[in-house]
Structures are given as C-alpha cells and as structure tokens.
Scaffold this active site. Sequence first.
Site, PDB file in Angstrom:
ATOM      1  CB  CYS A 273       5.605  -7.203   6.571  1.00 23.46           C
ATOM      2  SG  CYS A 273       4.085  -6.679   7.407  1.00 23.46           S
TER       3      CYS A 273
ATOM      4  CB  VAL B 141       0.096  -8.548  13.381  1.00 23.45           C
ATOM      5  CG1 VAL B 141       0.083  -8.694  14.896  1.00 23.45           C
ATOM      6  CG2 VAL B 141       0.775  -9.757  12.745  1.00 23.45           C
TER       7      VAL B 141
ATOM      8  N   GLY C 198       7.788  -5.603  11.217  1.00 24.86           N
ATOM      9  CA  GLY C 198       8.000  -5.679  12.656  1.00 24.86           C
ATOM     10  C   GLY C 198       6.834  -5.153  13.455  1.00 24.86           C
TER      11      GLY C 198
END
Length: 609
Positions: free
Chosen positions: A2, A53, A78
């Site tokens: 992000c 994700v 992350g």
Amino acid sequence: MCGIAGWVDWECDLTRQRTVAQAMTDSMACRGPDAEGLWLSERAALGHRRLAVIDLEGGAQPMAADRDADQVVLTYSGEVYNFRQLRETLRAAGHRFRTRSDTEVVLRGYLEWGESCVEHFDGMFAFAIWDERRQELLLARDRFGIKPLYYAVTDTGLLFGSEPKALLANPGFSAQVDAEGLAELFGLNKGRSPGHGVFRGLHQLLPGHTLRVERHGMHPTCYWRLGSHTHEDDLATTTATVRGMLEDIVERQLVADVPLCSLLSGGLDSSVITALAARGLQRQGMGKPVTFAVDFENSDAFFRPSSQRPSQDAPFVRLMADHLESQHTDVMLRPSDLAGQQEHTLGARDLPGHGDMDASLYLLCREIRRHSTVALSGEGADEVFGGYPWFVDQPPESMRNFPWRSTIPDIASLLSPDARQRIRLEEYVADRYAEALAEVPYLEGEAAADRRIRELSYLTLSHYLPLMLDRKDRIAMAVGLEVRVPFCDHQLLDYVFNIPWSMRTTSGAEKGILRAATADLLPSEVATRRKSGFPAVQDPVYDEQLMARLEGWLADRSSPLDDLVDRQHLAAMLQDETQAGVGWRRSRALAKNLLEIDGWMRRYQVRIC
C-alpha cells in the site's frame, strides 16, 4: 502492499487540515488503487491507499483499536509473512480479531508488545502508529528497507510518507536540494548514503529501525543489525541449510488472495526463485507458475556481448519456462516504446533514476499488472551471495572508495571545477566511505582477504542494495504491482554473510554455494550461466534518439544544471569518442544520467540552495 502518508503537529489542529492531509494521501493512489482512508485527530493525520492482497474484504485502513478509551491507529504498507503464527500467539494472549488480515496482526502486535513488536515481524513493511493516549507516533521499517518510508521534521512536528511526493503535497515541505544532496547525486551515483533523501530536509527511516516521535523530541531505535560470527558448518551442511532456508522463505511468500507470478530472466537468481515457487504451488495444488520476461525486438541483430552482459536472456528464459511448464509471457519492447517514459519513471521515483533501464522495467511491470497483482523477484541474490564483479576484481582504487564507483562512468567528471569545489565532492564521498567502513561488523582474527570480502559485502548490502530495492518497489508500485524479494530475508542474510568466501564460491563459481544448493532445480545451462545484467536496448535507433536529446540539451541554456555542468567538456568528450571511432559508449552512460537529473529538476522545479 500500500501507500501511507501522515502528519503530526504539536501546534496546528489537524482536524482542520483535511484538505492537505487528503492531498498527501491522494499522492499515494498509484500504490493503492483499491481503497483509501483518512483518520484525523487534533495532533495527528494518518492516510492510507490500499492495494488489496490478503483478506480483500477486511483489512481496511487506517485501522483503529481502542485502549483505555483512547484509540491506537495504524497505517501500514507491506506484508508480514508470519502473520498467521503471530495471530495464534496473540489469540492465546487474549486478543480477538475482526479480520483475516496481517494489518490487524501488526496493530494488535503493537498493543501486546509495544515498540518491540517489530522484532516479531518477518516480512517487508513500513508503518506508522499513532497512540492517542501517549500522544506519540511510532514509525517502523523492515530490516532490509524493502518498503520505503520517508520523513521530514517541521518547526512544529513531522511529515511522513511512502514516497517523497506525499511530503511534497504538504505546503510545509518544498523541493530543494543543497550541496549535500548534489553530492549524493553526482558523487555516490549508483549508491546512496543510508537514510539520505536527497531533497533538503528529507530523510529515510533506516532499515531495521523505529522512530518514536513525541512532543519533546524524536527517539530512534535500531532493532536489528547485521552481525559477524564464526561459521561452524561444513560445506555439505551449509549447502543443505541454504537450500532449506530458501524453500521455507519462498513457501511463505506465496501467500496471497490475488493472482501471483514470477519475474523470469533466465539467470540463476530468478530461475531459482521461480523453480522453488513452482514446487510450492504444486504442493498447495495451485497449478503451474505464471512467468514474465522482458526483451527488445530484433535484439538478436544488435546484441553485443560484454563483461556486464555476456549472454542474451531469451534462450535461457525459454529453456527455463519449458522446464517448469510455466504459463509464460515475453513482453517485447521497441526502442520507440522507451521514448516519453521519463515522465512516468521520474514520477514513480521522485528522484533521478536509470533512464531506459527504468523505462523498460516500468513497461514490463505495467504489462504484468494486467494479469497479476503480486510478483516474485530474484532481486538481492547478488548482494547477499556476492555475485558482482567487484567481489572478484578488486583494483587498487576500489580499496579507497565504494567498489561499484570504479565500474561505471563518473558523472562527477561533467561538473565544472567551481561546482566540484562548492559541493566538496571528493571530501563528501571520502567521509561517507569512512563512515561506512566504521560500521562494518568485523570478525576478530579474520585474514586480510576475508576481512576485505566482509567489507565489500557490508558496503554492497548497506549502500548499493537499498537503491536497487527502492527502484524495484517504486517502479512496480507506480502501476500497483507488489514485488516480493525472497533473497532479502534477514535470517538468510545473517547466515550467508558469515559463510567464508572460499565456501561461498565453491567450485570456483560466483555464488557457488547458491548454485550448489539449487542445481537439481534447474537445467544445467541455467545453473552454470554467468551473471548477465538487466536487458538494455542496443538498437542504434535508440542511440540516435539519445544523441538528439543530448545535443538539444547542449544547445539549451535554460537547464537548471547550467551553473553546474561543464558543457564544453561534455561536447569535447562526444567529439573525441566519435573521431576515435569508438562510438560514444562512455558519454552514452553519462548522458543518460545527466538527462535524468535535468529532467528531475525540471519536473519537480527543484531549487538549488
């Protein structure tokens, strides 16, 4: 993966600064195209742009948790690969979870362990936590610095973001560069001083560090650093250990709720990662790997072997793709495709980059993003295992400077004598080199040759690798593609860093221990292939375009570099190389760097101060 942005101010009421905080957050839209969020309090503003994700429905940010009637708020970028194990640990400690996301694990990890939560996280991350009760901000970055995190101190607080553009969106920070920043660009070139942001007043949080910010000051803490110790394992055990660690690392990095692929160049590093991923996917019943490679049309006709690029990728890519039966795509580029990409690549990096190399990577990532959201990369293997030429070829001058500076044309040679004196270039580079050597964790009683290898390894990991990781992150995230780098695992690095050089180069080959540990995964031609750099365009058409741009620059007296560069020296260099019949190999590389810096200063209206 992000984009984050934020602002802490001890005097200004930030609930009245929504427009500015939103602009900072919006600047990260490329990193997070799926969702956005903004949280405001009187003293803190936290913004987030999400690339979903894991747990696509949950995991919205900024994410808040209540503690003693006050909120603790997280904005995070992350992946924490061990989040499932940590979630069970935290559940056993009494925490309740609302989502399946690693974001909530990070937040509740802070609630349980405080600032030391980072010691529990295995992954790539950069995050900010605002603790309303304590009136404190915590910034944190992963051990390698895979995920970027910039900050700048203001008169009354602090600004931060995943990229410089987030800070530049705030009126309290402007695009200026001083003598130190110019020395970073012209003196260190392919490297960068850890923590330096080039723009005046801009810093990067150091890898393996946290920064606690409260009204009365800032408190940095190093929670991880590379250490030296005696390597006790024999060759067979070392080979097996490296293999086992790589299998485990890649397996953990396959976790995703979105399509995942692998970057495949046909070189040792990307082939190892792709082969291990293929086995992991098979064990999980997820089918064949998806792979991508980049090349240029008619590259066969124009390819000329060199020490940095002794062979073309294409034959080895085909061999590896067939070996793994991967769903493979070759992204073919034309020289004309690179024209006009500087606007995109500079906009991605916010700093001068690598010209056509950035452009081709950008176009590759853009095409991949049409099919996948996550990509595995072999980045970092040369730094971790010692695959660069300077580990073997050590000319005397490399002993007095960063080793890679002797392998590339020196852009500082284009500076005028007056500019060199004003910037104090030689002194600046010498000081940074001395500082870097002072940080090396030497091993007592080590032989001189092994001591030098330890220095080279540390310098490469601390000053060269960060720029490579930043390039890969920024170019890929400009199109919303998350790139994971399995070789950049801190436990693997801690082990390999201490393997004696004679064992690391077993069988007399570069990265010999990596080859020995993975030979059974690869066709022999790939397993023994020499290192070959990222594909570069060699078509004369591109050279003609570059020469035209350079000639245009020489004729343009409005360049922001006009007071810095010795135009007559550059023009004479071009003429000498042309008359000597050697083309313009040296000045070609210098021209790309020069045009990058010029384009950056124009695009960002950088003022020299």
